[in-house]
Design a protein around this motif. Structure first.
Motif, mmCIF file in Angstrom:
data_model
loop_
_atom_site.group_PDB
_atom_site.id
_atom_site.type_symbol
_atom_site.label_atom_id
_atom_site.label_comp_id
_atom_site.label_asym_id
_atom_site.label_seq_id
_atom_site.Cartn_x
_atom_site.Cartn_y
_atom_site.Cartn_z
ATOM 1 N N GLU A 138 -2.228 -16.960 -11.197
ATOM 2 C CA GLU A 138 -1.774 -17.527 -12.178
ATOM 3 C C GLU A 138 -0.344 -18.087 -12.281
ATOM 4 N N GLN B 249 0.751 -19.172 -9.362
ATOM 5 C CA GLN B 249 0.599 -20.430 -8.413
ATOM 6 C C GLN B 249 0.213 -21.693 -9.175
ATOM 7 N N SER B 250 -0.767 -21.128 -10.066
ATOM 8 C CA SER B 250 -1.143 -22.208 -10.936
ATOM 9 C C SER B 250 -0.271 -22.879 -11.873
#
Length: 181
Positions: free
Chosen positions: A106, A108-109
């Motif tokens: 999450e 990284q997104s």
């Protein structure tokens, strides 16, 4: 031109730095040209160009040059401090807090989404800064050639700038004499 005090310069650049955390150029342009009318588009481009040829971060160099124009060395120091102090404290706090969470998908997104937004802001700012060049075909041709040489052909920046400098100086001279459109 309205003269700003070192305190006003510090607060101005601190506001810009906090708004544009991770990429202040679009926010600096909007604040200095559109909102506060402290600089014209040409003055902003001139100070940014100066910032780009000096060592160090471009926008911090731009801030220092603007501060110098308003309040001498104290103004330059105030602008640089405004650009650095609060963002540094925020970055240190976030780095401490996010260290363990950086591997989560999450997070990284979210970082990938922020990178896309930053790229969009940069492209939008470049487009607005290119407005004055769109009326002058030679300037647009040179800017496009430099972009292609660096971004597409991946030629070294220093080599491209050394090659472009005499061309741009010759075109500028010809434009001033009225020899080009």
């Amino acid at each position: 031109m309205q003269r700003l005090t070192p305190l006003a310069l510090f607060l101005l650049w601190m506001t810009i730095a906090v708004q544009g955390f991770g990429g202040t150029l679009p926010f600096a342009r909007r604040e200095l040209i559109d909102r506060r009318r402290l600089l014209s588009e040409a003055e902003f481009a001139e100070l940014l160009a100066l910032g780009q040829i000096l060592p160090g971060p471009n926008v911090i160099n731009l801030a220092a040059a603007m501060g110098d124009r308003h309040a001498g060395w104290a103004g330059a120091a105030a602008c640089v401090a405004g650009m650095v102090v609060v963002p540094m404290l925020i970055a240190m706090t976030l780095a401490t807090m996010i260290g363990a969470a950086a591997t989560l998908p999450e997070v990284q997104s979210a970082l990938l989404g922020m990178a896309a937004a930053a790229a969009g802001l940069l492209i939008g700012t470049a487009w607005r800064m290119a407005r004055p060049m769109r009326r002058r075909t030679p300037s647009l041709v040179v800017a496009t050639a430099i972009f292609v040489a660096i971004a597409v052909l991946r030629l070294p920046l220093a080599l491209v700038l050394l090659a472009a400098l005499p061309v741009t100086l010759a075109l500028h001279g010809a434009l001033r004499r009225g020899g080009l459109p």
